[in-house]
Write an enzyme that holds these catalytic residues in place. Sequence first.
Site, PDB file in Angstrom:
ATOM      1  N   GLU A 311       0.816  -1.221   0.000  1.00 17.77           N
ATOM      2  CA  GLU A 311       0.000   0.000   0.000  1.00 17.77           C
ATOM      3  C   GLU A 311       0.851   1.272   0.000  1.00 17.77           C
ATOM      4  OE1 GLU A 311      -4.118  -1.509   2.037  1.00 17.77           O
ATOM      5  OE2 GLU A 311      -2.680  -0.575   3.378  1.00 17.77           O
ATOM      6  N   ASP A 385      -8.581  -8.755   4.655  1.00 11.18           N
ATOM      7  CA  ASP A 385      -8.264  -7.585   5.479  1.00 11.18           C
ATOM      8  C   ASP A 385      -9.252  -7.374   6.624  1.00 11.18           C
ATOM      9  OD1 ASP A 385      -7.137  -5.307   6.391  1.00 11.18           O
ATOM     10  OD2 ASP A 385      -7.357  -4.157   4.548  1.00 11.18           O
ATOM     11  N   GLU A 413     -12.347  -1.041  12.488  1.00 15.82           N
ATOM     12  CA  GLU A 413     -12.372  -0.400  11.172  1.00 15.82           C
ATOM     13  C   GLU A 413     -13.509  -0.931  10.301  1.00 15.82           C
ATOM     14  OE1 GLU A 413      -8.727  -0.892   8.964  1.00 15.82           O
ATOM     15  OE2 GLU A 413      -9.574   0.016   7.160  1.00 15.82           O
TER      16      GLU A 413
HETATM   17  C1  BDP Z   1      -6.070  -1.706   6.082  1.00 26.45           C
HETATM   18  C2  BDP Z   1      -6.310  -0.310   6.604  1.00 26.45           C
HETATM   19  C3  BDP Z   1      -5.100   0.576   6.447  1.00 26.45           C
HETATM   20  C4  BDP Z   1      -3.867  -0.112   7.006  1.00 26.45           C
HETATM   21  C5  BDP Z   1      -3.711  -1.477   6.388  1.00 26.45           C
HETATM   22  C6  BDP Z   1      -2.571  -2.271   6.998  1.00 26.45           C
HETATM   23  O1  BDP Z   1      -7.404   0.241   5.913  1.00 26.45           O
HETATM   24  O2  BDP Z   1      -5.367   1.790   7.104  1.00 26.45           O
HETATM   25  O3  BDP Z   1      -2.741   0.659   6.780  1.00 26.45           O
HETATM   26  O4  BDP Z   1      -4.879  -2.235   6.601  1.00 26.45           O
HETATM   27  O5  BDP Z   1      -2.846  -3.159   7.777  1.00 26.45           O
HETATM   28  O6  BDP Z   1      -7.113  -2.488   6.527  1.00 26.45           O
HETATM   29  O7  BDP Z   1      -1.418  -2.009   6.691  1.00 26.45           O
END
Ligand code: BDP
Length: 724
Positions: A311, A385, A413
């Site tokens: 990401e 996730d 979240e």
């Molecule tokens: C996702 C979240 C994000 C995190 C990512 C992670 O939306 O904010 O940075 O996971 O775990 O679910 O790195």
Amino acid sequence: MTYLKRISLVLMLAVSFLQAQVPDGYNLWLVYRGINNNQMLKEYNEITKSIYFVADSKILENAQNELAKGLTGMLGPSSLHLTTLSAASNSLIIAKKSKLTPNQLSEIGIDFDHLGKEGFLITTVRSHGREVVLLTANEDVGILYGVFRLLQFMQAQKKIIGIRLIDAPKIELRMLDHWDNLDRTVERGYAGFSLWNWQKLPEFIDQRYIDYARANASIGINGTVLTNVNANAWVLTPMYLDKVEALADVFRPYGIKVYLTARFSSPIELGGLSTADPLNEEVQRWWNVKAAEIYKRIPDFGGFLVKANSEGQTGPQNYGRTHVDGANMLATALQPFGGNVIWRAFVYSEHDATDRAKQAYDEFVPFDGKFNENVLVQVKNGPIDFQPREPFHPMFGAMPKTPLMMEFQITQEYLGFSTHLVFLPKLFEEVLDADTFKKGQGSFVARVIDGSLDQHALSGMAGVANIGNDLNWTGHPFAQANWYGFGRLAWDPYLSSETIAEEWLRATYSNATEFVEPMKKLLLGSREAVVNYMDPLGLHHIFDTGHHYGPGPWVDNLSRPDWNPVYYHKADEYGIGFDRTPTGSNATAQYAREVGDSFNDLKSCPDEYLLWFHHLSWDYKLKNGHSLWDGMALKYQQGVDEVKEMIATWDQMIPYVSESRHKEVKMLLNIQLKEAKWWRNACLLYFQTFSKKELPLGVESPEQTLEYYKSLKFPYAPGIKPRW
Ligand code: BDP
């Protein structure tokens, strides 16, 4: 009134006044209410009549202060009657093994090796014709944990005379991951701002740091990652390390180590180098020197948590290197000081058209056995996730030569932020109890995580924290139970969610059966309710974009295909669901044959995972006889109905909780109901555009149109990722 009685009345009033100063909820599960059961009160007064407990270290001082606090709250002021060691009179002896007499040791008759570094024993021995309670351990921290447990038993009004409890953590690293930024915003945080007041540190030590450490120690958490995985290199500068050191000094006497997230590109950003290539010698030297600098200040620094090539975070792949190269470079820097690298497996790429659920496995499994000894690979509980429900991550069944660390998300979240009451230990338990069949039947995820299945010395469990500077720490008063439950499961991944629910309710609120039983039922049912009104039958990732607040199954315009909900549900005129069987992405092949086969076969695939693994026609017949469309609609309705039941239960709880707490939770439950209906209406109206079928009997008609639900926008929803 005698003089003494008057004094004690004044003291009692002073204590209740002081307690009243603390906002409702601040004390978490460490409330220490007065014991109202006379028989138990008598027993506890007897046990605490003459306590031998020498506090000759910082940890033991903290343990003793906690004992004083607990006994004062539960038994009345000045209940800590400390005396010298006297076989004839002591009623409670709290001492490390090295302080016990040979006589006492032979009476206890246990092998202290079972207790390890952090375990403890609470037992009753007979001495001079009386029962004496003995709390012992190999190390100070074991005593600290034992004191908290003893107080918890008393608060639950359990009998202590006759007890024999040997308890030691089954997992070595029990950590909270804070996704806290240096500007005090918290990524995916719904309980205010970060606890860490960087501007006032290192001089100003907020009482909250101490109370945070107490709460963690009470459930056995022994590590904290202070900073966000989307990392900022600044925390590694000397100015910030001063502040980190101050926090480490506060946490150390509670058995807690500090960790930091390491931004992979730090050698460029802070060191002025032109590269962060892990095979470059200058880069390696930069990290070695940085590690030495940190350990000079913080000799027990835990290590680095790293999100790399994920990401937008840079990583070894930016330089044509691998996760192994990156992790081992940092591991080499930390190794001389006993630190660990926790390398995250949360990776997926927009340049890879493979099913996102398969990518982490594909990337990491070939590296099994190649990581240095002080590296743990941290794997999210499911392959996508942190969804309300996911099957367990296939990596848990596939990397026997690597210690795999569990990553759960405590912050909600994808589970209604801090507005929805969802008891997460139920979700955690489901994952830990899943059988990977890695070494035949009984190869539970819990056994992979605690290292027992593959004989790993190193083991770990992390939870993304739900803590902020809200008065009650977690936003929703019941979200405290998720912090508590995570800690308990990290200590013992075989505990049942039911046990945890009961412990927490008794510690936080009341021992009344009329409270504990219905509330336990409410907690244990709450996770299924949220699955039903958000993501029934294996649906996943249909949240609105970015902030993940509310439904957005229609979203199809994001730059990356795998960020779009339509990628996950694949609804069309024929049906709905993601085919991950051999006719589709074949993600099921990443599981052991027994597990994969059972997911592939519609006869054995549990309904809970149906649309995770299969694309099925709207007319497909579910096991309960309903068509898929009807069954899905009824599940959404069931979720809404379950929230209504939660409200009805809570209405009965007025006698057991404070008025303000009752009102607060009631308002939150009403929002939860409103949002559960929002989810049901929005999802059913949207999916109906494909199924073209009527809603079945029993499902309430949506109040608004699909266009209305689609038009809702939340640019200021809390917890959004920072953009730097
Ligand atoms: C996702 C979240 C994000 C995190 C990512 C992670 O939306 O904010 O940075 O996971 O775990 O679910 O790195």
